[in-house]
Design a protein around this motif. Structure first.
Motif, PDB file in Angstrom:
ATOM      1  N   VAL A 240       0.858  -1.183   0.000  1.00 48.51           N
ATOM      2  CA  VAL A 240       0.000   0.000   0.000  1.00 48.51           C
ATOM      3  C   VAL A 240       0.893   1.232   0.000  1.00 48.51           C
ATOM      4  CG1 VAL A 240      -1.846   1.253   1.166  1.00 48.51           C
ATOM      5  CG2 VAL A 240      -1.716  -1.247   1.373  1.00 48.51           C
ATOM      6  N   VAL A 241       0.564   2.210  -0.837  1.00 49.26           N
ATOM      7  CA  VAL A 241       1.277   3.490  -0.844  1.00 49.26           C
ATOM      8  C   VAL A 241       0.249   4.593  -0.639  1.00 49.26           C
ATOM      9  CG1 VAL A 241       2.705   5.103  -2.146  1.00 49.26           C
ATOM     10  CG2 VAL A 241       3.085   2.635  -2.372  1.00 49.26           C
ATOM     11  N   LEU A 242       0.491   5.410   0.374  1.00 48.48           N
ATOM     12  CA  LEU A 242      -0.378   6.544   0.651  1.00 48.48           C
ATOM     13  C   LEU A 242       0.372   7.831   0.350  1.00 48.48           C
ATOM     14  CD1 LEU A 242      -2.948   7.859   1.929  1.00 48.48           C
ATOM     15  CD2 LEU A 242      -1.713   7.801   4.117  1.00 48.48           C
ATOM     16  N   ALA A 243      -0.200   8.661  -0.508  1.00 45.95           N
ATOM     17  CA  ALA A 243       0.378   9.979  -0.785  1.00 45.95           C
ATOM     18  C   ALA A 243      -0.242  10.977   0.177  1.00 45.95           C
ATOM     19  CB  ALA A 243       0.115  10.392  -2.229  1.00 45.95           C
ATOM     20  N   ALA A 244       0.560  11.409   1.158  1.00 46.60           N
ATOM     21  CA  ALA A 244       0.134  12.430   2.111  1.00 46.60           C
ATOM     22  C   ALA A 244       0.894  13.700   1.795  1.00 46.60           C
ATOM     23  CB  ALA A 244       0.390  11.965   3.543  1.00 46.60           C
ATOM     24  N   THR A 245       0.696  14.172   0.574  1.00 47.07           N
ATOM     25  CA  THR A 245       1.503  15.270   0.029  1.00 47.07           C
ATOM     26  C   THR A 245       0.735  16.586  -0.048  1.00 47.07           C
ATOM     27  OG1 THR A 245       0.938  14.402  -2.169  1.00 47.07           O
ATOM     28  CG2 THR A 245       3.072  13.788  -1.270  1.00 47.07           C
ATOM     29  N   GLY A 246      -0.331  16.697   0.742  1.00 47.59           N
ATOM     30  CA  GLY A 246      -1.042  17.961   0.816  1.00 47.59           C
ATOM     31  C   GLY A 246      -2.327  17.982   0.020  1.00 47.59           C
ATOM     32  N   VAL A 247      -2.984  19.141   0.067  1.00 50.89           N
ATOM     33  CA  VAL A 247      -4.251  19.335  -0.629  1.00 50.89           C
ATOM     34  C   VAL A 247      -4.182  20.613  -1.452  1.00 50.89           C
ATOM     35  CG1 VAL A 247      -5.586  18.147   1.154  1.00 50.89           C
ATOM     36  CG2 VAL A 247      -5.267  20.630   1.303  1.00 50.89           C
ATOM     37  N   ARG A 248      -5.108  20.737  -2.367  1.00 49.10           N
ATOM     38  CA  ARG A 248      -5.272  21.948  -3.164  1.00 49.10           C
ATOM     39  C   ARG A 248      -6.736  22.371  -3.116  1.00 49.10           C
ATOM     40  NH1 ARG A 248      -0.718  21.467  -2.719  1.00 49.10           N
ATOM     41  NH2 ARG A 248       0.984  21.583  -4.224  1.00 49.10           N
ATOM     42  N   PRO A 249      -7.008  23.652  -3.184  1.00 52.70           N
ATOM     43  CA  PRO A 249      -8.401  24.117  -3.169  1.00 52.70           C
ATOM     44  C   PRO A 249      -9.204  23.486  -4.304  1.00 52.70           C
ATOM     45  CG  PRO A 249      -6.899  25.961  -2.847  1.00 52.70           C
ATOM     46  CD  PRO A 249      -6.046  24.785  -3.215  1.00 52.70           C
ATOM     47  N   ALA A 250     -10.420  23.079  -3.984  1.00 56.06           N
ATOM     48  CA  ALA A 250     -11.296  22.446  -4.978  1.00 56.06           C
ATOM     49  C   ALA A 250     -12.013  23.535  -5.778  1.00 56.06           C
ATOM     50  CB  ALA A 250     -12.291  21.524  -4.284  1.00 56.06           C
ATOM     51  N   THR A 251     -11.241  24.202  -6.625  1.00 56.65           N
ATOM     52  CA  THR A 251     -11.762  25.341  -7.383  1.00 56.65           C
ATOM     53  C   THR A 251     -11.534  25.209  -8.883  1.00 56.65           C
ATOM     54  OG1 THR A 251      -9.671  26.517  -7.059  1.00 56.65           O
ATOM     55  CG2 THR A 251     -11.425  26.946  -5.451  1.00 56.65           C
ATOM     56  N   GLY A 252     -11.021  24.079  -9.338  1.00 60.27           N
ATOM     57  CA  GLY A 252     -10.731  23.927 -10.758  1.00 60.27           C
ATOM     58  C   GLY A 252     -11.945  24.119 -11.638  1.00 60.27           C
ATOM     59  N   TRP A 253     -13.118  23.834 -11.110  1.00 59.03           N
ATOM     60  CA  TRP A 253     -14.363  23.955 -11.878  1.00 59.03           C
ATOM     61  C   TRP A 253     -14.734  25.406 -12.152  1.00 59.03           C
ATOM     62  CZ3 TRP A 253     -18.434  26.541  -9.524  1.00 59.03           C
ATOM     63  CH2 TRP A 253     -18.272  26.781  -8.154  1.00 59.03           C
ATOM     64  N   LEU A 254     -14.116  26.356 -11.424  1.00 57.93           N
ATOM     65  CA  LEU A 254     -14.476  27.769 -11.583  1.00 57.93           C
ATOM     66  C   LEU A 254     -14.032  28.362 -12.915  1.00 57.93           C
ATOM     67  CD1 LEU A 254     -13.705  29.232  -8.042  1.00 57.93           C
ATOM     68  CD2 LEU A 254     -15.944  29.139  -9.165  1.00 57.93           C
ATOM     69  N   GLY A 255     -12.972  27.805 -13.495  1.00 56.71           N
ATOM     70  CA  GLY A 255     -12.445  28.395 -14.714  1.00 56.71           C
ATOM     71  C   GLY A 255     -12.003  29.827 -14.471  1.00 56.71           C
ATOM     72  N   ALA A 256     -12.460  30.752 -15.307  1.00 55.76           N
ATOM     73  CA  ALA A 256     -12.087  32.161 -15.169  1.00 55.76           C
ATOM     74  C   ALA A 256     -13.169  32.987 -14.475  1.00 55.76           C
ATOM     75  CB  ALA A 256     -11.802  32.747 -16.551  1.00 55.76           C
ATOM     76  N   ALA A 257     -14.098  32.319 -13.795  1.00 55.19           N
ATOM     77  CA  ALA A 257     -15.208  33.041 -13.178  1.00 55.19           C
ATOM     78  C   ALA A 257     -14.762  33.942 -12.032  1.00 55.19           C
ATOM     79  CB  ALA A 257     -16.254  32.053 -12.673  1.00 55.19           C
ATOM     80  N   LEU A 258     -13.679  33.552 -11.334  1.00 53.63           N
ATOM     81  CA  LEU A 258     -13.168  34.323 -10.209  1.00 53.63           C
ATOM     82  C   LEU A 258     -11.649  34.357 -10.258  1.00 53.63           C
ATOM     83  CD1 LEU A 258     -15.262  32.977  -7.173  1.00 53.63           C
ATOM     84  CD2 LEU A 258     -15.567  35.153  -8.360  1.00 53.63           C
ATOM     85  N   PRO A 259     -11.045  35.391  -9.672  1.00 55.26           N
ATOM     86  CA  PRO A 259      -9.581  35.365  -9.539  1.00 55.26           C
ATOM     87  C   PRO A 259      -9.174  34.301  -8.528  1.00 55.26           C
ATOM     88  CG  PRO A 259     -10.514  37.245  -8.367  1.00 55.26           C
ATOM     89  CD  PRO A 259     -11.643  36.625  -9.129  1.00 55.26           C
ATOM     90  N   THR A 260      -8.052  33.662  -8.774  1.00 55.45           N
ATOM     91  CA  THR A 260      -7.514  32.674  -7.839  1.00 55.45           C
ATOM     92  C   THR A 260      -6.009  32.866  -7.705  1.00 55.45           C
ATOM     93  OG1 THR A 260      -7.276  31.036  -9.622  1.00 55.45           O
ATOM     94  CG2 THR A 260      -9.287  30.926  -8.307  1.00 55.45           C
ATOM     95  N   THR A 261      -5.461  32.335  -6.622  1.00 49.81           N
ATOM     96  CA  THR A 261      -4.025  32.398  -6.388  1.00 49.81           C
ATOM     97  C   THR A 261      -3.329  31.310  -7.196  1.00 49.81           C
ATOM     98  OG1 THR A 261      -4.036  30.851  -4.531  1.00 49.81           O
ATOM     99  CG2 THR A 261      -4.507  33.181  -4.042  1.00 49.81           C
ATOM    100  N   ALA A 262      -1.999  31.268  -7.101  1.00 50.25           N
ATOM    101  CA  ALA A 262      -1.232  30.251  -7.823  1.00 50.25           C
ATOM    102  C   ALA A 262      -1.617  28.841  -7.392  1.00 50.25           C
ATOM    103  CB  ALA A 262       0.264  30.488  -7.606  1.00 50.25           C
ATOM    104  N   SER A 263      -2.041  28.688  -6.140  1.00 53.45           N
ATOM    105  CA  SER A 263      -2.430  27.366  -5.645  1.00 53.45           C
ATOM    106  C   SER A 263      -3.884  27.039  -5.942  1.00 53.45           C
ATOM    107  CB  SER A 263      -2.191  27.276  -4.140  1.00 53.45           C
ATOM    108  OG  SER A 263      -3.068  28.147  -3.443  1.00 53.45           O
TER     109      SER A 263
END
Length: 420
Positions: A240-263
């Protein structure tokens, strides 16, 4: 006090049915919002608490429902609740917002005067890795729990909060556990290498092998066996390999609707407003990055932020005075030790050791001279008495001056080390 110049929305749409979404709904109702409230969530579950997913991975098989903790029930708070409906697009302007969602019955468009984004985050793992699990949702936890059987080989990639929690539990459960970390020490990104070096011996004491620095080049899958390929080290075989390498904001669906940071985070102020964005949108919790004059920039990803920040958002929407934002706070149980981080260490902060042997606190300070410094953050290990004091001292962006000699003495309460 209520601002009569604020137009209170008649309809509010909360996008996200986790802790931040639930607390936003509860805060709106508690503060007198009587309009229509709709909550949409991508997961099929009612709101649950995420920390037990890793802290109690092998002992709790059902989610820790937030309703059972007295934090509210969506059915009692909202006029309509749509679970298992993923947001796919947002259109927002001066007068309102439209949200497209996809569920089992197909596509649907929802409208509201204000949309509150509380979509949280998602776990990440580099795309070339094969056969790797992540841990962020209740379904992730159930999937991982099934595979963590005694005698199996587990490799955890990442020695942060989640990696430490899972590795300690798995080793105690009879698995052969190795943790690999790209940085020079565990928790280096969260607490710095000085504190991380103090944490490192906990792994061996808990029966876990720790390799760092050990960047992962690839994870390969062949049948039931995974091979973790490391830079400059022998590859590791794992069941078993677990990637515990962090999370990213679940905002990919927004596209260009709002400004977002690099993350990918939505930048907001204390009331959840998006600078440069439409007035019909707010954001809170893990999907947001808040900046205030008192605290500076506070990234998402903290359970405490999802719990407490909705109060200011709700107050702002209703034209009420904003409550103070508490200092960032993270807690964890790591390899048999209770730890907490209060505040954000600055890159230039020095570490003052406050230790009585078994338990200790690392104070992050900005030196003024040889005798005094400004407190900016604190990391505690098995010293719960310091946690509450740190939270009070750092509340609302506080940075009190400390007498360094008194602050380093574990017998002196932290509040007694504060200078005028």
């Amino acid at each position: 006090m209520t601002d009569p110049g604020v137009r209170v929305p008649a309809t509010v749409l909360i996008v996200g049915a986790g802790l931040a979404g639930l607390r936003t709904a509860a805060e709106l109702r508690e503060r007198g919002f009587a309009g229509r409230l709709v909550v949409v969530g991508a997961e099929r579950h009612q709101p649950y608490d995420r920390p037990p997913l890793s802290k109690e991975l092998l002992t709790r098989t059902d989610p820790a429902w937030l309703a059972a903790d007295g934090l509210g029930t969506l059915g009692d708070l909202a006029d309509e609740v749509l679970l298992a409906h993923a947001a796919t697009a947002l259109r927002a302007g001066e007068d309102g917002a439209e949200l497209d969602v996809a569920g089992a019955g197909g596509m649907r468009t929802l409208t509201a005067d204000v949309a509150v984004l509380a979509t949280g985050a998602h776990a990440v793992a580099p795309r070339p890795w094969e056969g790797v699990l992540t841990l962020h949702t209740a379904d992730d936890a159930a999937h991982l729990r099934e595979r963590l059987q005694p005698g199996r080989r587990l490799v955890v990639i990442g020695a942060g909060w989640i990696g430490a929690e899972v590795s300690g539990l798995a080793a105690a459960h009879g698995l052969d556990v190795t943790v690999v970390e790209a940085a020079a020490a565990p928790l280096a990104r969260q607490a710095g290498t000085t504190v991380g070096a103090r944490v490192a011996p906990w792994y061996e004491a808990a029966g876990v092998r720790l390799l760092c620095p050990a960047p992962v080049r690839a994870v390969q899958e062949e049948g039931d066996v995974r091979t973790v390929v490391l830079d400059g080290r022998q590859p590791l075989k794992a069941d078993v390999v677990l990637a515990a390498t962090g999370v990213r904001p679940a905002t990919g669906w927004l596209g260009a609707a709002l400004p977002t940071t690099a993350s990918g985070a939505v930048p907001v102020d204390a009331a959840g407003r998006v600078p440069g964005g439409p007035p019909s949108v707010r954001a809170v919790g893990d999907c947001a990055q808040m900046t205030t004059a008192e605290l500076g920039t506070v990234p998402g990803g903290h359970w405490d932020a999802a719990l407490t920040h909705p109060a200011a958002l709700a107050a702002g929407l209703l034209g009420q005075d904003l409550p103070a934002i508490p200092a960032p706070y993270v807690f964890s149980t790591q390899l048999g030790h209770d730890v907490a981080m209060v505040g954000h260490p600055s890159p230039t902060a020095a570490v003052v050791d406050r230790s009585d042997g078994e338990s200790w606190t690392a104070l992050y300070v900005e030196h003024e001279d040889d005798a005094a410094a400004r407190l900016v953050a604190g990391f505690t290990a098995d010293r719960p008495r310091d946690v509450g004091q740190l939270r009070r001292l750092l509340a609302g962006g506080g940075s009190p001056r400390l007498d360094l000699a008194a602050a380093a003495d574990p017998a002196v309460p932290l509040k007694k080390a504060v200078l005028p």
